[in-house]
Design a protein around this motif. Sequence first.
Motif, short mmCIF file in Angstrom:
data_model
loop_
_atom_site.label_atom_id
_atom_site.label_comp_id
_atom_site.label_asym_id
_atom_site.label_seq_id
_atom_site.Cartn_x
_atom_site.Cartn_y
_atom_site.Cartn_z
N ASP A 62 0.84 -1.27 0.12
CA ASP A 62 -0.06 -0.20 -0.18
C ASP A 62 0.89 1.39 0.09
O ASP A 62 0.65 2.40 -0.70
N ASN A 63 1.93 1.36 0.79
CA ASN A 63 2.90 2.35 0.95
C ASN A 63 3.48 2.53 -0.56
O ASN A 63 3.57 3.92 -1.02
N ILE A 64 3.81 1.64 -1.19
CA ILE A 64 4.74 1.80 -2.29
C ILE A 64 3.52 2.28 -3.56
O ILE A 64 4.00 3.32 -4.14
N ASN A 65 2.56 1.55 -3.28
CA ASN A 65 1.54 2.13 -4.36
C ASN A 65 1.10 3.75 -4.11
O ASN A 65 1.11 4.31 -5.32
N ARG A 66 0.88 3.87 -3.11
CA ARG A 66 0.45 5.59 -2.72
C ARG A 66 1.89 6.40 -3.21
O ARG A 66 1.55 7.37 -4.02
N ASN A 67 3.00 5.90 -2.77
CA ASN A 67 4.16 7.03 -3.00
C ASN A 67 4.44 6.86 -4.38
O ASN A 67 5.17 7.99 -5.05
N SER A 68 4.53 5.68 -5.18
CA SER A 68 4.65 5.65 -6.50
C SER A 68 3.97 6.63 -7.34
O SER A 68 4.45 7.41 -8.26
N LYS A 69 2.55 6.96 -6.97
CA LYS A 69 1.87 7.58 -7.99
C LYS A 69 2.12 9.14 -7.71
O LYS A 69 2.21 9.98 -8.45
N VAL A 70 2.51 9.44 -6.45
CA VAL A 70 3.08 10.84 -6.11
C VAL A 70 4.33 11.11 -6.83
O VAL A 70 4.37 12.31 -7.45
N GLN A 71 5.30 10.18 -6.45
CA GLN A 71 6.38 10.46 -7.30
C GLN A 71 6.42 10.55 -8.80
O GLN A 71 7.07 11.30 -9.49
N MET A 72 5.85 9.55 -9.36
CA MET A 72 5.64 9.58 -10.89
C MET A 72 4.88 10.77 -11.38
O MET A 72 5.28 11.21 -12.31
N GLY A 73 3.97 11.38 -10.47
CA GLY A 73 3.50 12.57 -10.89
C GLY A 73 4.30 13.73 -11.00
O GLY A 73 4.26 14.61 -11.95
N LEU A 74 5.38 13.75 -10.00
CA LEU A 74 6.12 14.96 -9.88
C LEU A 74 7.03 14.73 -11.06
O LEU A 74 7.40 15.65 -11.82
N ILE A 75 7.54 13.51 -11.37
CA ILE A 75 8.46 13.32 -12.41
C ILE A 75 7.78 13.50 -13.75
O ILE A 75 8.48 14.37 -14.45
N ARG A 76 6.46 13.45 -14.01
CA ARG A 76 5.95 13.55 -15.27
C ARG A 76 5.89 15.05 -15.25
O ARG A 76 6.35 15.89 -16.20
N ASP A 77 5.51 16.11 -14.18
CA ASP A 77 5.43 17.32 -14.33
C ASP A 77 6.75 17.86 -14.65
O ASP A 77 7.03 18.85 -15.38
N ARG A 78 7.95 17.31 -13.93
CA ARG A 78 9.09 18.14 -14.16
C ARG A 78 9.59 17.54 -15.68
O ARG A 78 10.24 18.61 -16.38
N ILE A 79 9.29 16.36 -16.12
CA ILE A 79 9.89 16.16 -17.54
C ILE A 79 8.81 16.99 -18.44
O ILE A 79 9.64 17.33 -19.60
N GLU A 80 7.80 17.03 -18.29
CA GLU A 80 6.97 18.01 -19.24
C GLU A 80 7.24 19.47 -19.22
O GLU A 80 7.35 19.96 -20.32
#
Length: 159
Positions: free
Chosen positions: A127-145
Motif C-alpha cells: 500500500d505504501n509503495i503504491n501510494r508513494n509511486s503515484k506521487v513520485q510519478m506525478g512529480l516526475i511527469r510534471d518535471r519532465i513535461e
Amino acid sequence: MAGHTQNEITIAAPVDLVWEVTNDLENWPQLFSEYASVEIISREGHKTTFRLTMHPDENGTVWSWVSEREPDRETLTVRARRVETGPFDHMNIHWRYEEVPAGTRMVWTQDFAMKPEAPVDDAWMTDNINRNSKVQMGLIRDRIEKIAAERGASAGLTD
C-alpha cells in the motif's frame, strides 16, 4: 507472502528525454521529492552501484540504502535491486518505457518481501509503495513535461 506493485504514468515527452532524465542518477534529488542525496559508489559497464538517502521521515528517521541499477537502452528497460536490503528480505525493481501516441509510458514494477522482524508487513509496504509511486510519478511527469516544453521537445507526439 511477498509484495508486488505495478504503477504507470504517461509523460507527454519523447522517450529519449524521459530516458535521459530518469536515468540521470546524480540528479535524482531534484527529480524525486523523497531523496536527499545520491552517492555513486561504482560503475561497471552499464551497472551503477549507489547509495540513496531519503529526507527525514515524520519521526526524524533518515533511511539510506545501497542499490544496483542497470539500464538497457535497446530494450527500454532498467533492472535494479537493493544490495543493502534493510527491512526487506529482497527488493527487485523493473522500469519499462514505451513510446505511445501521447508520449512515453513509464511502468515501475516492484517485487519484494519484508523480513519477519521488519516494523511493517508485505501488505502495508505494498500500500505504501503504491501510494508513494503515484506521487513520485506525478512529480516526475510534471518535471519532465516542463523540460520538454522548455526544449521544444514535444515535437513528434500525436493525439
